[in-house]
Design a protein around this motif. Sequence first.
Motif, PDB file in Angstrom:
ATOM      1  N   GLU A  78      -8.774  22.108  -7.991  1.00  0.00           N
ATOM      2  CA  GLU A  78      -7.091  22.907  -8.252  1.00  0.00           C
ATOM      3  C   GLU A  78      -6.104  21.725  -8.052  1.00  0.00           C
ATOM      4  N   GLY A  79      -5.129  21.816  -9.044  1.00  0.00           N
ATOM      5  CA  GLY A  79      -3.946  21.154  -9.268  1.00  0.00           C
ATOM      6  C   GLY A  79      -4.215  19.789  -9.796  1.00  0.00           C
ATOM      7  N   ILE A  80      -5.573  19.324 -10.038  1.00  0.00           N
ATOM      8  CA  ILE A  80      -5.859  18.015 -10.622  1.00  0.00           C
ATOM      9  C   ILE A  80      -6.173  18.257 -12.248  1.00  0.00           C
ATOM     10  N   PHE A  81      -5.724  17.715 -12.934  1.00  0.00           N
ATOM     11  CA  PHE A  81      -5.719  17.711 -14.532  1.00  0.00           C
ATOM     12  C   PHE A  81      -6.127  16.545 -15.123  1.00  0.00           C
ATOM     13  N   SER A  82      -6.781  16.575 -16.382  1.00  0.00           N
ATOM     14  CA  SER A  82      -7.354  15.408 -17.039  1.00  0.00           C
ATOM     15  C   SER A  82      -7.046  15.452 -18.227  1.00  0.00           C
ATOM     16  N   CYS A  83      -6.653  14.359 -19.138  1.00  0.00           N
ATOM     17  CA  CYS A  83      -6.631  14.401 -20.486  1.00  0.00           C
ATOM     18  C   CYS A  83      -6.722  13.261 -21.012  1.00  0.00           C
ATOM     19  N   GLY A  84      -6.755  12.674 -22.337  1.00  0.00           N
ATOM     20  CA  GLY A  84      -6.806  11.631 -23.009  1.00  0.00           C
ATOM     21  C   GLY A  84      -8.471  10.830 -23.045  1.00  0.00           C
ATOM     22  N   ASN A  85      -8.432   9.787 -23.025  1.00  0.00           N
ATOM     23  CA  ASN A  85      -9.761   9.133 -23.197  1.00  0.00           C
ATOM     24  C   ASN A  85     -10.614   9.186 -22.032  1.00  0.00           C
ATOM     25  N   VAL A  86      -9.823   9.552 -20.783  1.00  0.00           N
ATOM     26  CA  VAL A  86     -10.870   9.539 -19.590  1.00  0.00           C
ATOM     27  C   VAL A  86     -11.599  10.883 -19.548  1.00  0.00           C
ATOM     28  N   LEU A  87     -10.912  11.856 -20.415  1.00  0.00           N
ATOM     29  CA  LEU A  87     -11.667  13.111 -20.471  1.00  0.00           C
ATOM     30  C   LEU A  87     -12.993  13.221 -21.387  1.00  0.00           C
ATOM     31  N   HIS A  88     -12.448  12.506 -22.709  1.00  0.00           N
ATOM     32  CA  HIS A  88     -13.564  12.426 -23.673  1.00  0.00           C
ATOM     33  C   HIS A  88     -12.849  11.396 -24.812  1.00  0.00           C
ATOM     34  N   VAL A  89     -13.959  10.559 -25.245  1.00  0.00           N
ATOM     35  CA  VAL A  89     -13.442   9.402 -26.135  1.00  0.00           C
ATOM     36  C   VAL A  89     -12.959   9.928 -27.346  1.00  0.00           C
ATOM     37  N   HIS A  90     -11.513   9.649 -27.810  1.00  0.00           N
ATOM     38  CA  HIS A  90     -11.367  10.143 -29.139  1.00  0.00           C
ATOM     39  C   HIS A  90     -11.375   9.082 -30.283  1.00  0.00           C
ATOM     40  N   ASP A  91     -11.338   9.486 -31.431  1.00  0.00           N
ATOM     41  CA  ASP A  91     -11.474   8.689 -32.520  1.00  0.00           C
ATOM     42  C   ASP A  91      -9.894   8.539 -33.034  1.00  0.00           C
ATOM     43  N   TYR A 129       0.697  -1.110  -0.035  1.00  0.00           N
ATOM     44  CA  TYR A 129       0.104   0.031   0.167  1.00  0.00           C
ATOM     45  C   TYR A 129       0.927   1.292  -0.085  1.00  0.00           C
ATOM     46  N   LEU A 130       0.653   2.132  -0.980  1.00  0.00           N
ATOM     47  CA  LEU A 130       1.365   3.370  -0.889  1.00  0.00           C
ATOM     48  C   LEU A 130       0.441   4.650  -0.898  1.00  0.00           C
ATOM     49  N   GLN A 131       1.266   5.584  -0.464  1.00  0.00           N
ATOM     50  CA  GLN A 131       0.659   7.102  -0.297  1.00  0.00           C
ATOM     51  C   GLN A 131       1.585   7.945  -0.655  1.00  0.00           C
ATOM     52  N   ILE A 132       1.275   8.706  -2.029  1.00  0.00           N
ATOM     53  CA  ILE A 132       2.163   9.455  -2.762  1.00  0.00           C
ATOM     54  C   ILE A 132       1.769  10.677  -2.872  1.00  0.00           C
ATOM     55  N   LYS A 133       2.602  11.737  -2.230  1.00  0.00           N
ATOM     56  CA  LYS A 133       2.006  13.096  -2.250  1.00  0.00           C
ATOM     57  C   LYS A 133       2.427  13.725  -3.640  1.00  0.00           C
ATOM     58  N   ALA A 134       1.682  14.757  -4.217  1.00  0.00           N
ATOM     59  CA  ALA A 134       1.948  15.518  -5.473  1.00  0.00           C
ATOM     60  C   ALA A 134       1.385  16.975  -5.461  1.00  0.00           C
ATOM     61  N   LYS A 135       2.132  17.726  -6.014  1.00  0.00           N
ATOM     62  CA  LYS A 135       1.774  19.085  -6.268  1.00  0.00           C
ATOM     63  C   LYS A 135       0.707  19.230  -7.352  1.00  0.00           C
ATOM     64  N   ALA A 136       0.886  18.535  -8.373  1.00  0.00           N
ATOM     65  CA  ALA A 136      -0.171  18.310  -9.418  1.00  0.00           C
ATOM     66  C   ALA A 136      -0.513  16.817  -9.660  1.00  0.00           C
ATOM     67  N   ILE A 137      -1.673  16.518  -9.938  1.00  0.00           N
ATOM     68  CA  ILE A 137      -1.880  15.285 -10.435  1.00  0.00           C
ATOM     69  C   ILE A 137      -2.696  15.118 -11.860  1.00  0.00           C
ATOM     70  N   VAL A 138      -2.263  14.253 -12.564  1.00  0.00           N
ATOM     71  CA  VAL A 138      -3.056  14.319 -14.025  1.00  0.00           C
ATOM     72  C   VAL A 138      -3.765  13.070 -14.095  1.00  0.00           C
TER      73      VAL A 138
END
Lengths: 118, 418
Positions: free
Chosen positions: B290-303, B106-115
Amino acid sequence: MDTKKLICICCPIGCELQVNKTENGVEVTGNKCPRGKKYALSEIEAPKRYVTSTVKIEGWMYPVISVKTKEPIPKENIFEVMNVLSDVTIKAPVHVGEIVVKNILNLGVDIIATRNTD
Amino acid sequence: MKSSYECVVIGGGPAGMAAAVAAKRNGIKDILIIEREKVLGGILNQCIHNGFGVHHFKEELTGPEYSSRMIDLVRAENIESLLDCMVLSVDTKDRTVHAISPEHGYLQIKAKAIVLAMGCRERTRGAIRIYGSRPSGVFTAGTAQRLMNIDGYMPGKKVVILGSGDIGLVMARRLTLEGAKVEMVVELMPYSNGLPRNTVECLYDYNIPLLLSHTVVQIHGKERVTGVTIAKVDENGRPIKETERFVDCDTLLLSVGLIPENEISRGAGVQLDPMTQGAIVGESYQTNVEGIFSCGNVLHVHDVVDFVTEESSVCGEGVARYIAKNLQNEITHKLTPGEGIRSIVPQTINLNNLNEKVKLYMRVKEISEKRAVVASIGDQIIAKKRDIKFLPAQTVTLELKKKDLLTAAGNEVVISVQ
């Protein structure tokens, strides 16, 4: 006269093409741009396709690895190529672009790996 | 491995890798990619067919070749990755990623920003509620693809495919090449949902029938699938009883749509867009948290994956700006889907974060010919793009210039098909 119907794959429109073979040559209709004519002629004369598949591999985390024909091959040879590939086993390590089968079926085209094992 | 990073990227597919590479190139030294598989590459590794990279690499690659190039970039940038590790949740209060792996526990990892770059998941039999028994032999197309192309198994010998999405079409060809008989592809809609090219090269090349306005109404079999009942549907998509017929088969593949995999996002309080089923993001792909970003198919399904790479690179730049305390959170402009537009990503803009322009990725509602997508603020048109044909299956892109957004009076940009 010989008529054949095709759907153009050059762009998303998907024009419905008609190819008429007459004594004076080949006539293409239904295309909205010159690319359609070019596509229809190559489809009539010598249709070619890339073949992508897998071959067995030893010494890796997975039992198969992906491969492709380096160039498109004549459509009529696709199943023969698949038959050859079903008996091929290679050994890791393998890298993208490495030749898996040289000059398959004397078609002048190599089968190359499309994935790295490391 | 450390217990804290400047940036943690969840998901090592094309989106996560491109975001990490862009963040690194924009000055972020300390990045960790967490991936649940034993290798980076995501879904591309099982997409062994070609046609990837035409926009981004200007050549036609197979999925594994495209992912290999991205993995090479990740390695060249010395970005750390943690494989075979499943992220359980993201705690937004102290911005900590909770994860579990056979190697580290089990891991806990701190981050300034998360993608967030977890990709998407296939809709299943349960999602479309097909009646019948529950034998083995019912697979999503992507699962069958994984079985064949990675694990080396044949999922079946006599196959019916429901749904004409591109994965279904590609699997029709793949199964045929490996010796299976694909009886038919059945599509509920009156048009094919795949690209014309795939319809031709995967179905017509092998004389596989495509039955439009049809669906599977029942699955038969006790231990293994013994067949399916198909039927024609009326204009409302309802099966017509008199048209029912039995098709003998041992396998049914479902290619009936993809859903962004947003369980972690929801748990983190990320607000989702009901149209894309992914996060609502700004021009730099930051979510409402704040500090949480999102990209790729989790954001919207791409063709196409090329757009994933492009968008995720912008996301990575945004992460770098955020960590450098150079990213503004306020919203200056909202993007609203107008007539004929189903969805727009990103959904909001802060003008001050833009260099020169912002690229929008959109889906249209229906097929139309010789129309234009038009962006307007009030009565003023700020961008326009014509095309000979718009398809729901194909992403439409449009660029808005910063100077046009600056000069127009108003802060709601409406995009419509005209």
